[in-house]
Structures are given as C-alpha cells and as structure tokens.
Motif scaffolding. Structure first.
Motif, PDB file in Angstrom:
ATOM      1  N   LYS A 196      39.404  43.992 -10.284  1.00 59.77           N
ATOM      2  CA  LYS A 196      38.403  43.734 -11.326  1.00 59.77           C
ATOM      3  C   LYS A 196      37.046  43.356 -10.720  1.00 59.77           C
ATOM      4  CE  LYS A 196      41.693  42.460 -14.961  1.00 59.77           C
ATOM      5  NZ  LYS A 196      42.860  43.026 -14.269  1.00 59.77           N
ATOM      6  N   ILE A 197      36.635  44.153  -9.746  1.00 56.01           N
ATOM      7  CA  ILE A 197      35.357  43.942  -9.059  1.00 56.01           C
ATOM      8  C   ILE A 197      34.341  44.949  -9.591  1.00 56.01           C
ATOM      9  CG2 ILE A 197      34.195  44.097  -6.814  1.00 56.01           C
ATOM     10  CD1 ILE A 197      36.956  43.400  -5.548  1.00 56.01           C
ATOM     11  N   ASP A 198      33.145  44.466  -9.942  1.00 53.66           N
ATOM     12  CA  ASP A 198      32.104  45.360 -10.464  1.00 53.66           C
ATOM     13  C   ASP A 198      31.314  46.044  -9.352  1.00 53.66           C
ATOM     14  OD1 ASP A 198      32.392  44.801 -13.357  1.00 53.66           O
ATOM     15  OD2 ASP A 198      31.899  42.767 -12.720  1.00 53.66           O
ATOM     16  N   ALA A 199      31.224  45.395  -8.206  1.00 55.76           N
ATOM     17  CA  ALA A 199      30.475  45.985  -7.085  1.00 55.76           C
ATOM     18  C   ALA A 199      30.990  45.381  -5.786  1.00 55.76           C
ATOM     19  CB  ALA A 199      28.977  45.736  -7.233  1.00 55.76           C
ATOM     20  N   LEU A 200      30.835  46.145  -4.719  1.00 58.28           N
ATOM     21  CA  LEU A 200      31.241  45.705  -3.386  1.00 58.28           C
ATOM     22  C   LEU A 200      30.024  45.746  -2.475  1.00 58.28           C
ATOM     23  CD1 LEU A 200      33.399  45.106  -1.132  1.00 58.28           C
ATOM     24  CD2 LEU A 200      33.670  47.602  -0.942  1.00 58.28           C
ATOM     25  N   VAL A 201      29.719  44.613  -1.828  1.00 62.64           N
ATOM     26  CA  VAL A 201      28.684  44.603  -0.790  1.00 62.64           C
ATOM     27  C   VAL A 201      29.383  44.852   0.542  1.00 62.64           C
ATOM     28  CG1 VAL A 201      26.948  43.237   0.430  1.00 62.64           C
ATOM     29  CG2 VAL A 201      27.164  43.057  -2.061  1.00 62.64           C
ATOM     30  N   ILE A 202      29.052  45.955   1.190  1.00 59.96           N
ATOM     31  CA  ILE A 202      29.673  46.297   2.468  1.00 59.96           C
ATOM     32  C   ILE A 202      28.786  45.736   3.577  1.00 59.96           C
ATOM     33  CG2 ILE A 202      30.557  48.153   3.938  1.00 59.96           C
ATOM     34  CD1 ILE A 202      30.766  49.901   1.415  1.00 59.96           C
ATOM     35  N   ASN A 207      32.925  49.231   8.533  1.00 62.55           N
ATOM     36  CA  ASN A 207      33.431  49.702   7.252  1.00 62.55           C
ATOM     37  C   ASN A 207      32.472  50.681   6.599  1.00 62.55           C
ATOM     38  OD1 ASN A 207      35.537  47.997   7.764  1.00 62.55           O
ATOM     39  ND2 ASN A 207      35.151  46.596   6.066  1.00 62.55           N
ATOM     40  N   LEU A 208      31.184  50.401   6.732  1.00 63.26           N
ATOM     41  CA  LEU A 208      30.173  51.318   6.198  1.00 63.26           C
ATOM     42  C   LEU A 208      30.277  52.669   6.898  1.00 63.26           C
ATOM     43  CD1 LEU A 208      26.424  50.387   5.616  1.00 63.26           C
ATOM     44  CD2 LEU A 208      27.114  52.609   6.461  1.00 63.26           C
ATOM     45  N   ALA A 209      30.377  52.644   8.230  1.00 61.41           N
ATOM     46  CA  ALA A 209      30.464  53.887   9.007  1.00 61.41           C
ATOM     47  C   ALA A 209      31.692  54.688   8.607  1.00 61.41           C
ATOM     48  CB  ALA A 209      30.491  53.569  10.497  1.00 61.41           C
ATOM     49  N   TRP A 210      32.826  53.995   8.460  1.00 60.13           N
ATOM     50  CA  TRP A 210      34.071  54.686   8.111  1.00 60.13           C
ATOM     51  C   TRP A 210      34.006  55.264   6.699  1.00 60.13           C
ATOM     52  CZ3 TRP A 210      37.701  53.973   4.274  1.00 60.13           C
ATOM     53  CH2 TRP A 210      38.899  54.679   4.422  1.00 60.13           C
ATOM     54  N   ALA A 211      33.551  54.466   5.744  1.00 60.84           N
ATOM     55  CA  ALA A 211      33.583  54.877   4.337  1.00 60.84           C
ATOM     56  C   ALA A 211      32.706  56.105   4.077  1.00 60.84           C
ATOM     57  CB  ALA A 211      33.150  53.725   3.434  1.00 60.84           C
ATOM     58  N   PHE A 212      31.564  56.178   4.759  1.00 62.55           N
ATOM     59  CA  PHE A 212      30.617  57.265   4.494  1.00 62.55           C
ATOM     60  C   PHE A 212      30.614  58.325   5.609  1.00 62.55           C
ATOM     61  CE2 PHE A 212      29.205  53.713   1.927  1.00 62.55           C
ATOM     62  CZ  PHE A 212      28.909  54.315   0.709  1.00 62.55           C
ATOM     63  N   ASN A 213      31.575  58.227   6.523  1.00 62.70           N
ATOM     64  CA  ASN A 213      31.674  59.178   7.642  1.00 62.70           C
ATOM     65  C   ASN A 213      30.346  59.318   8.381  1.00 62.70           C
ATOM     66  OD1 ASN A 213      34.381  59.625   7.175  1.00 62.70           O
ATOM     67  ND2 ASN A 213      34.071  61.491   5.973  1.00 62.70           N
ATOM     68  N   LEU A 214      29.836  58.167   8.805  1.00 60.14           N
ATOM     69  CA  LEU A 214      28.593  58.104   9.564  1.00 60.14           C
ATOM     70  C   LEU A 214      28.843  57.396  10.889  1.00 60.14           C
ATOM     71  CD1 LEU A 214      26.198  56.934   6.692  1.00 60.14           C
ATOM     72  CD2 LEU A 214      26.411  59.276   7.593  1.00 60.14           C
ATOM     73  N   ARG A 215      28.026  57.690  11.876  1.00 63.30           N
ATOM     74  CA  ARG A 215      28.052  56.964  13.136  1.00 63.30           C
ATOM     75  C   ARG A 215      26.611  56.747  13.586  1.00 63.30           C
ATOM     76  NH1 ARG A 215      32.525  56.839  11.433  1.00 63.30           N
ATOM     77  NH2 ARG A 215      34.502  57.078  12.579  1.00 63.30           N
ATOM     78  N   GLY A 216      26.422  55.756  14.486  1.00 66.73           N
ATOM     79  CA  GLY A 216      25.082  55.438  14.971  1.00 66.73           C
ATOM     80  C   GLY A 216      25.125  55.049  16.423  1.00 66.73           C
ATOM     81  N   GLY A 217      24.197  54.206  16.821  1.00 68.74           N
ATOM     82  CA  GLY A 217      24.126  53.789  18.215  1.00 68.74           C
ATOM     83  C   GLY A 217      23.352  52.499  18.386  1.00 68.74           C
ATOM     84  N   GLY A 227      23.592  48.220   9.257  1.00 69.57           N
ATOM     85  CA  GLY A 227      22.992  48.268   7.933  1.00 69.57           C
ATOM     86  C   GLY A 227      23.974  47.719   6.907  1.00 69.57           C
ATOM     87  N   TYR A 228      23.617  47.817   5.648  1.00 71.52           N
ATOM     88  CA  TYR A 228      24.449  47.336   4.552  1.00 71.52           C
ATOM     89  C   TYR A 228      24.605  48.449   3.515  1.00 71.52           C
ATOM     90  CZ  TYR A 228      23.486  42.556   6.211  1.00 71.52           C
ATOM     91  OH  TYR A 228      23.377  41.404   6.967  1.00 71.52           O
ATOM     92  N   ALA A 229      25.601  48.272   2.651  1.00 70.35           N
ATOM     93  CA  ALA A 229      25.754  49.177   1.519  1.00 70.35           C
ATOM     94  C   ALA A 229      26.160  48.375   0.298  1.00 70.35           C
ATOM     95  CB  ALA A 229      26.789  50.252   1.803  1.00 70.35           C
ATOM     96  N   VAL A 230      25.748  48.862  -0.847  1.00 75.23           N
ATOM     97  CA  VAL A 230      26.208  48.315  -2.128  1.00 75.23           C
ATOM     98  C   VAL A 230      26.913  49.436  -2.863  1.00 75.23           C
ATOM     99  CG1 VAL A 230      25.534  47.373  -4.365  1.00 75.23           C
ATOM    100  CG2 VAL A 230      24.392  46.566  -2.287  1.00 75.23           C
ATOM    101  N   LEU A 231      28.190  49.219  -3.155  1.00 80.88           N
ATOM    102  CA  LEU A 231      28.996  50.231  -3.842  1.00 80.88           C
ATOM    103  C   LEU A 231      29.361  49.715  -5.230  1.00 80.88           C
ATOM    104  CD1 LEU A 231      30.598  52.914  -3.749  1.00 80.88           C
ATOM    105  CD2 LEU A 231      32.542  51.589  -2.861  1.00 80.88           C
ATOM    106  N   PRO A 232      28.727  50.256  -6.299  1.00 81.91           N
ATOM    107  CA  PRO A 232      29.095  49.832  -7.656  1.00 81.91           C
ATOM    108  C   PRO A 232      30.370  50.548  -8.093  1.00 81.91           C
ATOM    109  CG  PRO A 232      27.338  51.462  -7.753  1.00 81.91           C
ATOM    110  CD  PRO A 232      27.628  51.230  -6.290  1.00 81.91           C
ATOM    111  N   GLN A 233      31.034  49.979  -9.069  1.00 84.35           N
ATOM    112  CA  GLN A 233      32.228  50.632  -9.607  1.00 84.35           C
ATOM    113  C   GLN A 233      31.861  51.979 -10.218  1.00 84.35           C
ATOM    114  OE1 GLN A 233      35.519  51.697  -9.877  1.00 84.35           O
ATOM    115  NE2 GLN A 233      35.899  49.507  -9.777  1.00 84.35           N
TER     116      GLN A 233
END
Length: 606
Positions: A196-202, A207-217, A227-233
């Motif tokens: 019952k979560i309305d949004a997730l702050v990543i 976790n951000l890299a894995w969830a969005f299939n991104l990589r950096g350096g 960086g950060y991400a906000v994932l709404p329901q």
C-alpha cells in the motif's frame, strides 16, 4: 603499469591534526561541541566518489567503513576488526584515538565523551533513520543534544574538494540484463501495491541502475550512476541526475517509462511528493534522514522500510546467471595464467606485491572483455597477508619472499558478470602450522560449498559451518564468510550474506562469496574465496524444499598448503572433484606450458 588501479599513498597521518584543527575552529564558530563524520555518501554507499571521501580527507584513514567523532577537545575513529592495524597506521594517534567497534560503538563513545549540555552536529544526508535513532539515544545518555547542519562542516573547510563525478549514464544491454525495465517496474509496482505504497524513492544507485537497466561510472570500479529516482504507483518515473551525465542512448533506453530531471530539482520534487499526502517508501538501508524530513515537512507520510528492489536484484535471472558463468570461465583462464606465472617467477625473489597486481590486471585485460577491476586488489606478502583489507601502496610494497605466504584477493568487472576471487599461495615451503591453518580454512570452505539446507535458511544459520574446523583448534576469523555479488554492479551486494548478521533467507538465484580465512598478525594470512550460486537441491525421500550451492569459480587451490591427514574422505573427494572441473573447464583455453602447470596444480590427492 596497471590501467585501473594505482599505488600512490593518497593520505598521510600528518593531515589529520591540521584538518581537525580547522574543523574545531568551525565548531567553535557555530557553537557546536562536536561533529560526526561517517564513511558514507548521500546514498550510504560503501564505495563513494572522491568528492565524498570526507573521512579520509579529515583523518587520513582510507578504509571502506568507519566513523569519526570530532569533539572540541578529543576525537575518536571507530573501526571494525578488518581495519584495526590500518587505522593505527594511517591516523595520528596523538590527535585521533582508534577505537575497536567490538569494544565500543561510535554511539557509545559519544555517550561517554560528549560533555553534558554539549551539542553534536551531524549531516542529515549521511545518516539513515536507524543510525540517527541510535545517535539520539547516545546524546540523551550524555545529557546533550543533536543538531542537523545545512552544509557538511567538512565541506566548509575542504577548500580543494573534488567536484562531484559526471560519468555518462548508458543503457545496460538486455542480453545481459535478461529482463526489460518495463517488466521490472511492473514487478516493483506490484510489491508497492501489496505494501500500500503510493510512491517509492529509490535512493540506492545500485537499485536505480538495476531497475532501469542503466550503468554509469561515478564510483571507482563499480559501474554506478549516482542519482535518485521517484517511482509513483501510477504514471512515469522521474530519474534525477546531473544533466551532463545523460546520454542520448540512456534517454532512448528509458523511453516512455521515465523522464530525466536535473538533480538540482530533487528536493523540490520531494516537496511535491509530500504535498500529495500519500505514503512514500524510503529505503531503511540507504535513505537519508534528510529525505524523510523533507517529505514529512511537506505533509506526506514517510514509510521507512526495505526497498523491494534490493531483494529482486539479489535473485539473478537466467541471463544474469549465464553471464556470471561466462565471466567466471574467462576470469578462471586469466587466473590460471597468473598463478602459473607466479610459480615460475616468485622463487627468483624479484617479484613484489605491485608486480603481482599489475600482471594479473594485464592478463584480465588480455581477455578483451575487461571493463574494470571490481575493487582494488588485495595483494599481501608475508605479514601484509594478515591484513584482511590491505591495499598495497608504493610505500608498503613488499617483496614476495621464499617460504612465505602470498595472498591475492581480486576481481573483475565484465559486462556479463562481476567476479571476486581470493587465492593463498606458498612460495617455497610452508611450515606445519601454515598447512594446518590453511587446511582448516579449506575445510570450512568445503563445508559451505557442500551445504544443503531447507528453503528459508539464512546466511547466519550456516555461517558457523565455515568456522567449526577453526573453532576446533581455538581459532576464528573476524569477518563474514560471504557477501552478495551484483551482476555488473557492486562486488558487495545485499541483502544476502553468510555472516552472523545475515538475516535474509537465501533464495535460488542469489550469488554469494564463500571466503573463510585465518590471520596470524605480523606473520601471514589465509583466505580461500570462490563465488557460489544458490540453486534448488533435490534430496530423495525428503519432505522439504531444499537448496544448495553451485560453485562458479574455477581456479586451483594450492595443494602445497593442504594437509590431507586432517581431512576426511568427503573433503578430499570434494577437492579432487573441484580440481577435475577446473582442468576440464579451464585447461582447453590454455597454452601447452600453462596447461601442463594446471595438470600438476590440480592433481588428485589422498
């Protein structure tokens, strides 16, 4: 010369007194009694960018874990057992007192030393909710109080502080990721709905890299985009990065799933999130107190708990598992070539710890697939091998000498997998004690590798398997037996681990290390590390769903250090079977001379 690691002494004990004196001027100016400096960045990461190496700059201590508490008249550096010797060597102990975590936590030190009525300042971006609660209790015991600061006090005095990193953010190919970002977000949102979560702050960049299939350096040796991400329901996610990092490829890969926004707007986005009045999950492990307070101040509810992505990321899919197997085969060939070279050259007495690091890195580069090393190699000869987290520098570099143990703990970042392996080698002849200790470590390693256990078992429940052979001789080691491993991400990944603190149940698909050890201070150290995969294990006649381990690492274990007389038949059979697999998998990829070495190094014993 090494391409991915360097051997300069980056700090000096002499820097601590000067920097702490400057910090105390700032404390007095602001009316504070002290300031706490954890070894962390805004994401509570183990590996941090140079701009967040505040603890190292302030004290001279470069370990990956530790906390300094600087009061106006005294200072302490609290470290765990891995860094006992390193802390004493790297800091000026006349100004900073090294404290063992086993004896006293940073909070206990605060409770005992903060003056009554004293105000301890802290940076709310560098503390989680749990760590702040412990700190609050400590200052109450001391009769003092806590005060957050708007700007980190170390940053105020760190005039030549490096700029935050700006490495490009790039997509991680689906062939290696094994699941689209869209599919991952769907799974995450289903977990959010259950809670019952309305949004997730990543807040965890892994976790951000894995969830969005991104990589950096942005972090050394780990392909992280900070960086950060906000994932709404419902609706699109927002990814917050420095705009200079965002590549066209990353934008195209994320597509309609999310939008990129400047990191400068992140705190305002938290305000907007709070104003909606919903329930916002903040990760208890990596979410800073500053995030919680911002959301609550705007009217939202901060739900502090586990980020559901962490456990999803820990369970590897078929593509990630296949990639890890391929990476370990490739790495095993480089390791065999390295160990054969070491056996040829070390007895001549000319090799140093740095020579070994550079040679192994070159051999990994020659695979044609190396992206980076996965951490700075631990290359310890003789007494340096007794330091579990030793890092060789130009000033500490030792010659690899005859009749001494040499330990090398290293790893590689390949796009299809991350590796981590430790081998302990005798140069010349071992003592009877060395063979006894090595064999007991090997017995513990075999006990973990052979373990079969019911589903729901935690790493804490099997950690003792690795220790019993040592306990039988009145011995032990002061680190965990195993940590989780990422898939072209961090070499240290949670929440799974084999340790006294490993409370997460192990699941099929999780990757871990298996690395018991033994360390005789000022003499030698032993560690044997392979990576293992949790897999289903059928037991005829059983009535429980069972799990076991598949060993992924294929590199010889030094038979010259093995004492078969103290091993049982099953242990000897395991070692012979393991070495037969090493020959079969690695041998066909070696030249004639190295293959001949491998045949002897993996010969059957007993």
């Amino acid at each position: 010369m090494a391409q991915f690691q360097f051997f300069d002494d980056t700090t000096s004990p002499a820097q601590g007194p000067a920097h702490i004196a400057k910090l105390r001027v700032e404390l007095n100016r602001r009316g504070f009694s002290g300031f706490i400096v954890p070894r962390a960045d805004e994401h509570q990461g183990e590996y941090v960018p140079k701009s967040a190496e505040r603890l190292a700059w302030l004290t001279g201590f470069t370990g990956s874990a530790g906390t300094a508490v600087i009061l106006t008249d005294k200072a302490a550096l609290v470290v765990d057992g891995r860094y006992t010797v390193q802390a004493a060597e790297q800091v000026d102990t006349s100004v900073i007192t090294p404290v063992q975590l086993a004896d006293m936590s940073a909070e206990d030190w605060v409770a005992a030393n903060l003056p009554e009525g004293g105000i301890l300042a802290y940076d709310p971006w560098l503390h989680t909710s749990d760590s702040l609660k412990r700190l609050e209790q400590a200052v109450v015991r001391a009769g003092g109080s806590l005060s957050p600061v708007d700007i980190n006090l170390v940053d105020v005095i760190w005039i030549d502080r490096p700029a935050p990193p700006q490495a490009p953010v790039r997509p991680h190919p689906l062939a290696y990721a094994g699941e689209t970002a869209e599919e991952k977000l769907g799974r995450i949102r289903r977990k959010m709905a259950e809670a019952k979560i309305d949004a997730l702050v990543i807040s965890d960049p892994h976790n951000l890299a894995w969830a969005f299939n991104l990589r950096g350096g942005d972090v050394g040796h780990t392909p992280l985009p900070l960086g950060y991400a906000v994932l709404p329901q419902n609706g699109r996610a927002t990814l917050f990065f420095d705009p200079a990092k965002i590549t066209n490829e990353a934008g195209a890969a994320v597509g309609e799933l999310a939008e990129f926004a400047p990191i400068s707007g992140f705190q305002h986005a938290l305000d907007a999130l709070g104003q909606k009045g919903g329930k916002v999950r903040i990760d208890s492990a990596t979410g800073a107190v500053a995030l919680i307070r911002r959301i609550e101040a705007a009217g939202g509810t901060a739900d502090v708990g586990a980020d559901p992505i962490s456990l999803m990321k820990a369970v590897k899919n078929n593509a990630e598992i296949a990639g890890s197997r391929a990476a370990h085969l490739r790495d095993g060939v480089a390791m065999a070539r390295f160990l054969a070279w070491l056996d040829r050259e070390a007895l001549q007495g000319r090799l140093t710890e740095i020579d070994a690091v550079e040679k192994l890195e070159r051999l990994r580069v020659e695979t044609g697939a190396l992206k980076n090393i996965s951490f700075p190699s631990i290359s310890g000869a003789g007494p340096n091998a007794a330091l579990p987290h030793y890092r060789v520098t130009a000033s500490s570099n030792r010659r690899i000498e005859k009749d001494q143990i040499f330990l090398i703990d290293s790893g590689a970042q390949y796009e299809d997998g991350t590796t981590d392996i430790t081998r302990t080698i005798i140069v010349g002849e071992p003592t009877a004690e060395m063979k006894d200790r090595f064999t007991r470590v090997l017995q513990g390693h075999i006990a973990i590798a052979s373990a079969v256990f019911p589903k729901g078992t935690t790493g804490a429940q099997i950690d003792a398997f690795a220790r019993k052979p040592l306990w039988d001789a009145g011995l032990d080691f002061d680190h965990g037996t195993g940590h989780g491993i990422g898939s072209y991400l961090s070499v240290h990944e949670g929440p799974q681990r084999i340790a006294k603190t490993g409370t997460t149940p192990l699941e099929a698909g999780m990757l871990l290390s298996n690395e018991p050890g033994f360390y005789k201070p000022s003499a030698y150290g032993i560690r044997i590390e392979n990576l293992i995969l949790v897999e289903p294990r059928a037991i005829p006649g059983g009535d429980r769903e069972m799990l076991g381990f598949e060993t992924l690492t294929f590199t010889p274990i030094d038979l010259r250090l093995v004492e078969p007389a103290i091993m049982n038949a099953d242990e000897i059979a395991w070692l012979n079977d393991y070495h037969a697999k090493v020959r079969g998998k690695i041998g066909p990829h070696l030249d004639t001379e190295t293959r001949s070495w491998l045949e002897d190094a993996t010969r059957a014993i007993g």
